[in-house]
Write a protein that holds these residues in place. Structure first.
Motif, PDB file in Angstrom:
ATOM      1  N   GLY A 117      44.123  -1.957  14.559  1.00 51.45           N
ATOM      2  CA  GLY A 117      44.519  -3.446  14.850  1.00 51.45           C
ATOM      3  C   GLY A 117      44.670  -3.953  16.236  1.00 51.45           C
ATOM      4  O   GLY A 117      44.074  -3.103  17.105  1.00 51.45           O
ATOM      5  N   ILE A 118      45.187  -5.035  16.581  1.00 52.55           N
ATOM      6  CA  ILE A 118      45.313  -5.538  17.897  1.00 52.55           C
ATOM      7  C   ILE A 118      45.925  -4.623  18.723  1.00 52.55           C
ATOM      8  O   ILE A 118      46.995  -4.123  18.518  1.00 52.55           O
ATOM      9  N   ALA A 119      45.561  -4.391  19.857  1.00 54.84           N
ATOM     10  CA  ALA A 119      46.107  -3.574  20.886  1.00 54.84           C
ATOM     11  C   ALA A 119      47.538  -4.051  21.142  1.00 54.84           C
ATOM     12  O   ALA A 119      48.091  -5.160  21.150  1.00 54.84           O
ATOM     13  N   PRO A 120      48.567  -2.983  20.873  1.00 54.61           N
ATOM     14  CA  PRO A 120      49.984  -3.414  21.069  1.00 54.61           C
ATOM     15  C   PRO A 120      50.544  -4.169  22.352  1.00 54.61           C
ATOM     16  O   PRO A 120      51.380  -5.092  22.287  1.00 54.61           O
ATOM     17  N   ARG A 121      49.974  -4.005  23.538  1.00 59.48           N
ATOM     18  CA  ARG A 121      49.998  -4.677  24.877  1.00 59.48           C
ATOM     19  C   ARG A 121      49.722  -5.964  24.550  1.00 59.48           C
ATOM     20  O   ARG A 121      50.656  -6.879  25.209  1.00 59.48           O
ATOM     21  N   LEU A 122      48.751  -6.357  23.911  1.00 63.16           N
ATOM     22  CA  LEU A 122      48.400  -7.834  23.653  1.00 63.16           C
ATOM     23  C   LEU A 122      49.425  -8.339  22.721  1.00 63.16           C
ATOM     24  O   LEU A 122      49.957  -9.668  22.749  1.00 63.16           O
ATOM     25  N   LEU A 123      49.794  -7.814  21.560  1.00 62.66           N
ATOM     26  CA  LEU A 123      50.676  -8.480  20.517  1.00 62.66           C
ATOM     27  C   LEU A 123      51.926  -8.457  21.448  1.00 62.66           C
ATOM     28  O   LEU A 123      52.747  -9.662  20.922  1.00 62.66           O
ATOM     29  N   GLU A 124      52.300  -7.717  22.381  1.00 61.77           N
ATOM     30  CA  GLU A 124      53.787  -8.053  23.163  1.00 61.77           C
ATOM     31  C   GLU A 124      53.526  -9.252  24.086  1.00 61.77           C
ATOM     32  O   GLU A 124      54.361 -10.124  23.878  1.00 61.77           O
ATOM     33  N   MET A 125      52.360  -9.223  24.636  1.00 65.98           N
ATOM     34  CA  MET A 125      52.060 -10.417  25.496  1.00 65.98           C
ATOM     35  C   MET A 125      52.281 -11.872  24.711  1.00 65.98           C
ATOM     36  O   MET A 125      52.853 -12.716  25.098  1.00 65.98           O
ATOM     37  N   TRP A 126      51.596 -11.704  23.488  1.00 65.93           N
ATOM     38  CA  TRP A 126      51.518 -12.925  22.505  1.00 65.93           C
ATOM     39  C   TRP A 126      52.883 -13.369  22.026  1.00 65.93           C
ATOM     40  O   TRP A 126      53.127 -14.494  21.840  1.00 65.93           O
ATOM     41  N   ALA A 127      53.888 -12.440  21.919  1.00 67.82           N
ATOM     42  CA  ALA A 127      55.058 -12.551  21.366  1.00 67.82           C
ATOM     43  C   ALA A 127      56.110 -13.201  22.273  1.00 67.82           C
ATOM     44  O   ALA A 127      56.895 -13.905  22.183  1.00 67.82           O
ATOM     45  N   ARG A 128      55.628 -13.306  23.787  1.00 70.15           N
ATOM     46  CA  ARG A 128      56.376 -13.887  24.640  1.00 70.15           C
ATOM     47  C   ARG A 128      56.363 -15.285  24.615  1.00 70.15           C
ATOM     48  O   ARG A 128      55.318 -15.868  24.508  1.00 70.15           O
ATOM     49  N   PRO A 129      57.592 -15.978  24.653  1.00 74.34           N
ATOM     50  CA  PRO A 129      57.498 -17.426  24.832  1.00 74.34           C
ATOM     51  C   PRO A 129      56.801 -18.042  26.074  1.00 74.34           C
ATOM     52  O   PRO A 129      57.003 -17.377  27.188  1.00 74.34           O
ATOM     53  N   VAL A 130      55.996 -18.974  25.934  1.00 75.06           N
ATOM     54  CA  VAL A 130      55.191 -19.355  27.297  1.00 75.06           C
ATOM     55  C   VAL A 130      56.162 -20.529  27.691  1.00 75.06           C
ATOM     56  O   VAL A 130      56.336 -21.778  27.088  1.00 75.06           O
TER      57      VAL A 130
END
Length: 290
Positions: free
Chosen positions: A148-161
């Motif tokens: 699946g998608i790299a965990p570091r990316l998933l963590e970045m995407w989960a942060r509110p902008v």
């Protein structure tokens, strides 16, 4: 040349084409949240040496209409928008290159509108197919069990902008590109910042649309159509890909009838300078033979 194409009442898409009007058309389809300027000018110019290159802004990106909050649409509508772009420019058939979500939209075109395509090139995407991936040792792996998608990316995407101003937003985007690019090529932060600054200037603001994440993603499976297509298809394999990591590209090539695969050394889920020449060569070699 730049223009606006009507996709529906009240919805217009920004479109640009470069190269000779007499050359065979090549349509570039970018990924989620990305405007057409996500295709770097240098790469576009390389492709325009032999094609009439068309790039455009999806709904809810760049200079196109941002309608999702008032008029939600399914992801499949974005593939129909690509056809609308061709219609608006009077293009009967085109080579299509899609990256990330754009690669999924290109698969929808392969399946649903093969008569409009001269060829397809797919980059950084997953197969819209339920066929298993066949490992070189013969093991059959269901698509849902592929990496699946790299965990570091998933963590970045989960942060509110949060809106902390333009420069902070540019820095956030640069760090996003750093992770998307993978770990095999040097990262040029200034190049990424200059690209994103141009994207912001193009749109006139630095808003980031969440429409692709909220849009209805049902009805995307095209297993049978992809397995039977006659559209010549090239799959780009990127060894440092963090969104659709290996072996997704090989699974994609297996799922699409007659597809070829080309590896771009060091490539991740981004288009830095280092990949422009080999990527353009792979695309042009493919379109030359279709």
């Amino acid at each position: 040349m730049e223009r606006l194409v009507d996709a529906a009442p009240g919805i217009r898409l920004w479109v640009e084409d470069r190269g000779s009007a007499d050359a065979s058309p090549l349509l570039l389809i970018m990924g989620a949240q990305a405007s057409g300027l996500g295709w770097p000018d240098e790469l576009v110019e390389m492709l325009a040496s032999r094609h009439r290159v068309i790039r455009y802004d999806h709904r809810d990106t760049g200079r196109s209409t941002w309608p999702f909050d008032q008029r939600p649409y399914p992801l499949t509508q974005l593939a129909e928008d690509a056809v609308t772009v061709l219609d608006g420019l009077g293009v009967e058939r085109a080579h299509v290159v899609g990256m990330s979500l754009g690669g999924m939209l290109a698969q929808l075109l392969v399946a649903d509108h093969p008569d409009r395509l001269l060829s397809a090139t797919l980059i950084g995407t997953s197969a819209l197919s339920t066929v298993p991936y066949v490992h070189p040792d013969g093991t059959r792996i269901p698509p849902e069990e592929l990496p699946g998608i790299a965990p570091r990316l998933l963590e970045m995407w989960a942060r509110p902008v949060k809106d902390r101003g333009l420069e902070a937003e540019l820095e956030r985007r640069v760090e996003h590109w750093r992770v998307l690019g993978g770990d095999q090529l040097p990262f040029d932060a200034e190049y990424a910042r200059a690209l994103e600054r141009k994207v912001v200037e193009h749109a006139g603001h630095y808003n980031t649309s969440t429409a692709p994440a909220r849009a209805d993603a049902s009805g995307m499976d095209r297993t049978e159509q992809l397995a039977q297509t006659s559209v010549p298809t090239l799959v780009i394999s990127a060894p440092a890909e963090p969104v659709a990591p290996p072996p997704h590209a090989h699974h994609l090539a297996q799922a699409i009838h007659g597809a070829r695969i080309v590896d771009i050394a060091g490539m991740g889920h981004a288009l830095p300078r280092e990949v422009h020449a080999p990527l353009a060569t792979a695309i042009l070699d493919h379109t030359d033979n279709c």
